[in-house]
Design a protein around this motif. Structure first.
Motif, short mmCIF file in Angstrom:
data_model
loop_
_atom_site.label_atom_id
_atom_site.label_comp_id
_atom_site.label_asym_id
_atom_site.label_seq_id
_atom_site.Cartn_x
_atom_site.Cartn_y
_atom_site.Cartn_z
N ARG A 515 -4.44 -7.55 -42.55
CA ARG A 515 -4.04 -6.74 -41.39
C ARG A 515 -4.70 -7.25 -40.11
O ARG A 515 -4.06 -7.35 -39.06
CB ARG A 515 -4.41 -5.28 -41.65
CG ARG A 515 -3.81 -4.30 -40.65
CD ARG A 515 -4.03 -2.88 -41.08
NE ARG A 515 -5.45 -2.56 -41.18
CZ ARG A 515 -5.92 -1.36 -41.49
NH1 ARG A 515 -5.08 -0.38 -41.78
NH2 ARG A 515 -7.21 -1.15 -41.54
N ALA A 516 -5.98 -7.60 -40.21
CA ALA A 516 -6.70 -8.10 -39.03
C ALA A 516 -6.12 -9.44 -38.56
O ALA A 516 -5.97 -9.67 -37.36
CB ALA A 516 -8.18 -8.26 -39.37
N CYS A 518 -3.01 -10.53 -38.97
CA CYS A 518 -1.69 -10.29 -38.34
C CYS A 518 -1.85 -9.79 -36.90
O CYS A 518 -1.12 -10.22 -36.00
CB CYS A 518 -0.90 -9.26 -39.15
SG CYS A 518 -0.21 -9.91 -40.67
N LYS A 519 -2.80 -8.90 -36.68
CA LYS A 519 -3.02 -8.36 -35.33
C LYS A 519 -3.48 -9.45 -34.37
O LYS A 519 -3.05 -9.51 -33.22
CB LYS A 519 -4.05 -7.23 -35.38
CG LYS A 519 -3.48 -5.93 -35.93
CD LYS A 519 -4.50 -4.82 -35.86
CE LYS A 519 -3.89 -3.50 -36.34
NZ LYS A 519 -4.86 -2.40 -36.34
N LYS A 520 -4.37 -10.34 -34.87
CA LYS A 520 -4.84 -11.44 -34.01
C LYS A 520 -3.69 -12.36 -33.64
O LYS A 520 -3.57 -12.78 -32.48
CB LYS A 520 -5.94 -12.23 -34.73
CG LYS A 520 -7.27 -11.52 -34.83
CD LYS A 520 -8.22 -12.38 -35.65
CE LYS A 520 -9.44 -11.57 -36.07
NZ LYS A 520 -10.25 -12.30 -37.05
N LYS A 522 -0.48 -11.70 -33.57
CA LYS A 522 0.47 -11.02 -32.67
C LYS A 522 -0.03 -11.07 -31.23
O LYS A 522 0.75 -11.26 -30.29
CB LYS A 522 0.65 -9.56 -33.12
CG LYS A 522 1.63 -8.79 -32.23
CD LYS A 522 1.73 -7.34 -32.62
CE LYS A 522 2.68 -6.60 -31.67
NZ LYS A 522 2.78 -5.16 -32.00
N ALA A 523 -1.34 -10.92 -31.06
CA ALA A 523 -1.91 -10.94 -29.71
C ALA A 523 -1.83 -12.32 -29.08
O ALA A 523 -1.78 -12.46 -27.86
CB ALA A 523 -3.35 -10.45 -29.76
N ARG A 545 2.10 -6.44 -41.96
CA ARG A 545 3.12 -7.00 -41.06
C ARG A 545 2.93 -6.47 -39.65
O ARG A 545 2.58 -5.31 -39.44
CB ARG A 545 4.52 -6.65 -41.56
CG ARG A 545 5.62 -7.04 -40.56
CD ARG A 545 6.99 -6.65 -41.04
NE ARG A 545 7.97 -6.89 -39.97
CZ ARG A 545 9.09 -7.54 -40.12
NH1 ARG A 545 9.43 -8.03 -41.29
NH2 ARG A 545 9.93 -7.68 -39.10
N GLU A 546 3.16 -7.37 -38.70
CA GLU A 546 3.25 -7.01 -37.28
C GLU A 546 4.52 -7.68 -36.75
O GLU A 546 4.87 -8.79 -37.16
CB GLU A 546 2.05 -7.54 -36.50
CG GLU A 546 0.72 -6.88 -36.85
CD GLU A 546 0.56 -5.49 -36.29
OE1 GLU A 546 1.31 -5.15 -35.33
OE2 GLU A 546 -0.28 -4.72 -36.78
#
Length: 601
Positions: A515-516, A518-520, A522-523, A545-546
């Motif tokens: 999860r971490a 995916c967030k990175k 996406k950013a 998922r992002e």
């Protein structure tokens, strides 16, 4: 010529920032090796990166002349060593060339993790160890407590231990005289054929490979024919000399002396640190010296050039750097996302960071380093074992009988009594198993833990330091390999696996790590004309998922407001176009995204 009985070879060992380099500076000043104009802090730390960070990375050997109170002239060969656990290999090489060790302990901080580690190395080399308390002039200095810690934690006799301040020079004269009296003279047979231990080497663009040696038997002079036992190379000695601390040419290196040898070695791999240099005539009859134990890399990472054209230059740079730092290993690696590069092995995280910075500074390269990983073992049903040092080699589907083993380290954590609970909590969160807890003194505790190395290589040191206000120190060694439920976590962008960001992790932590990640991503990714899915997967199972939304045209701009049915019609038309675009579209991941994501890891 100074006889062998008046030669003293010793190394300064200590925990990081306990004053080794400052004491070396003071010894250079006392013996008159430097003029007043040449004196500066950390004189023996040659690299800019050492001076900026205030740490010693490369061990440095220097020859000093000292006139004792008995009126005789003594030759002192001093080796200043690193203190960080990642550079323990440098320390072990230096100690192999010495007969004694000066153990420096900060009188305000006491015995720390690397203090013990370096003492054990000195004991293994059967060296005479002389403890000394430094920074005695600080208001927080507690010499009696620290002397008691040395006796109880290390087992050295502290009766009459010297109290000094390397910064101000207090007590250093008396210490130097004491060293000459207490340290043994080097052994060896001056009449025997030449045998010398190569304990360091580096590349000089004008002279070729420069060897730093300790002459064990016989003597060595310019014009001699020599033979290297390991690489089986024959050479003619062009020059012998020593650092005083400036490069000084000598007529001869005699038994027990430490000096440098230049013999026109051009090929980098022909100079093996730990090799025995001997007389060419008697080479077949002479036994090689035991040298010292080579250390295997514990952390692996991929290093790739930002510009693909720099690939061959990166390989040449690694070869030159490896001569100066023999603990680096590397092999060619090909990544679909990052192109051609090298899979490198390091002794630890700081070592990895220093190597990357040296490659960028000394060879003017722009690099991307992948997330660090450790070496795992894959045990098949027939008993055959494969080594896994790259997540790409990790099988996503394997037979039930195939077992994955991960490396565990034995960690010794020294911490003030107030932070014991905090450290225990951190270790338990990292799947640590407590083995022992002992008090060095009323306020200092040593915790022994078995920890999975994969949990240590990410941010363990940072978390440990920040949660103990910098007071905790840690030393570790590889313990064994143990069975674990490990999985390969892949990052997918638009359905395509980004191999450079794959990691091996424990199944219990995989969801949070995925999860971490995916967030990175996406950013970092720019928006495209179509929606982009960023997913974390274990095999065929998506666990996080992002979605990066598509750039969308403003439909109201075309129909000037209009009714809702007109807007819907235009949106549907746009959606079909985006669907076709996504089918053939390629998501471009900028290099900055890799840099930022991997740096964050």
């Amino acid at each position: 010529m100074i006889p062998r009985e008046r030669i003293r070879n010793f190394s300064i060992i200590a925990h990081i920032d306990h004053g080794k380099s400052t004491l070396a500076d003071r010894l250079l000043g006392i013996t008159g090796a430097l003029t007043q104009r040449e004196e500066r802090q950390q004189f023996l730390d040659k690299m800019d990166i050492e001076r900026e960070r205030g740490i010693t990375i490369k061990a440095q050997a220097v020859r000093l002349e000292y006139k004792h109170s008995d009126g005789l002239e003594y030759m002192i060969n001093l080796v200043d060593t690193p203190g960080h656990v990642d550079f323990g290999y440098e320390v072990s090489r230096s100690l192999a060339a010495c007969d004694g060790a000066l153990l420096v302990v900060d009188a305000s901080q006491g015995v720390e993790a690397q203090t013990l580690a370096n003492v054990y190395l000195a004991v293994e080399n059967d060296l005479e160890i002389i403890p000394v308390l430094n920074k005695i002039d600080l208001p927080a200095a507690e010499p009696e407590r620290v002397a008691e810690e040395i006796e109880q934690g290390i087992g050295l006799d502290t009766t009459g231990i010297k109290h000094i301040s390397a910064k101000s020079g207090l007590g250093v004269d008396e210490l130097l005289a004491s060293l000459v009296d207490r340290l043994p003279a080097p052994g060896g047979d001056p009449d025997a054929p030449l045998r010398a231990l190569i304990f360091d080497s580096w590349y000089d663009p004008y002279r070729g490979v420069v060897l730093l040696v300790r002459v064990v038997d016989g003597s060595l002079a310019a014009g001699d024919d020599i033979f290297l036992k390991y690489t089986e190379g024959r050479y003619n000695v062009l020059e012998v000399g020593a650092y005083t601390p400036h490069h000084t040419k000598l007529d001869r290196l005699n038994t027990g002396e430490i000096g440098l040898v230049i013999c026109g070695i051009k090929t980098l791999r022909d100079a093996k640190v730990g090799d025995t240099l001997c007389a060419a005539k008697e080479a077949s009859e002479l036994e090689p010296l035991s040298g010292f134990q080579e250390v295997k890399p514990m952390v692996f990472a991929g290093i790739f050039p930002v510009d693909a054209a720099d690939y061959s230059e990166l390989g040449e740079s690694l070869e030159k750097l490896a001569l100066n730092d023999a603990s680096i290993t590397w092999e060619v690696e090909n990544s679909s996302a990052l192109g051609m590069g090298y899979r490198c092995g390091f002794l630890g995280l700081l070592h990895m960071e220093i190597v990357q910075e040296r490659l960028e500074r000394e060879f003017d390269l722009d690099l991307i380093t992948t997330a660090p990983t450790v070496v795992y073992k894959l045990r098949h049903p027939d008993g055959h074992i494969d080594l896994l040092d790259n997540p790409a080699k990790f099988p996503t589907e394997r037979r039930r009988e195939t077992v994955v083993l991960e490396p565990f380290i034995k960690a010794e954590i020294h911490v003030p009594n107030d932070y014991v609970g905090t450290v225990m909590k951190i270790c338990q969160e990292r799947r640590g198993v407590q083995k022992e807890m002992r008090y060095l003194s009323q306020d200092r505790v040593t915790l022994s833990y078995d920890l999975p190395m994969s949990e240590v290589v990410f941010d363990f040191f940072d978390v440990l330091k920040s949660n103990t206000k910098g007071y905790a120190s840690m030393d570790y060694e590889l313990a064994d390999f143990r069975e674990a439920d490990l999985v390969r976590l892949d990052l997918l962008v638009n359905g395509e696996t980004v191999d450079a960001l794959s990691i091996i992790t424990h199944r219990d932590n995989s969801y949070y790590r995925g999860r971490a990640l995916c967030k990175k991503m996406k950013a970092e990714l720019p928006r495209h004309q179509f929606a982009v899915a960023v997913q974390s997967a274990i095999g065929n199972k998506i666990i996080a998922r992002e979605t990066i939304p598509a750039l969308r045209k403003d439909v109201t701009a075309k129909c000037y407001g209009g009714d809702i049915s007109r807007k819907r019609k235009l949106l549907e038309k746009q959606k079909k176009g985006k669907k076709r675009m996504k089918a053939v579209g390629n998501v471009q991941i900028p290099q900055s995204a890799f840099l930022n994501i991997l740096k964050a890891d």
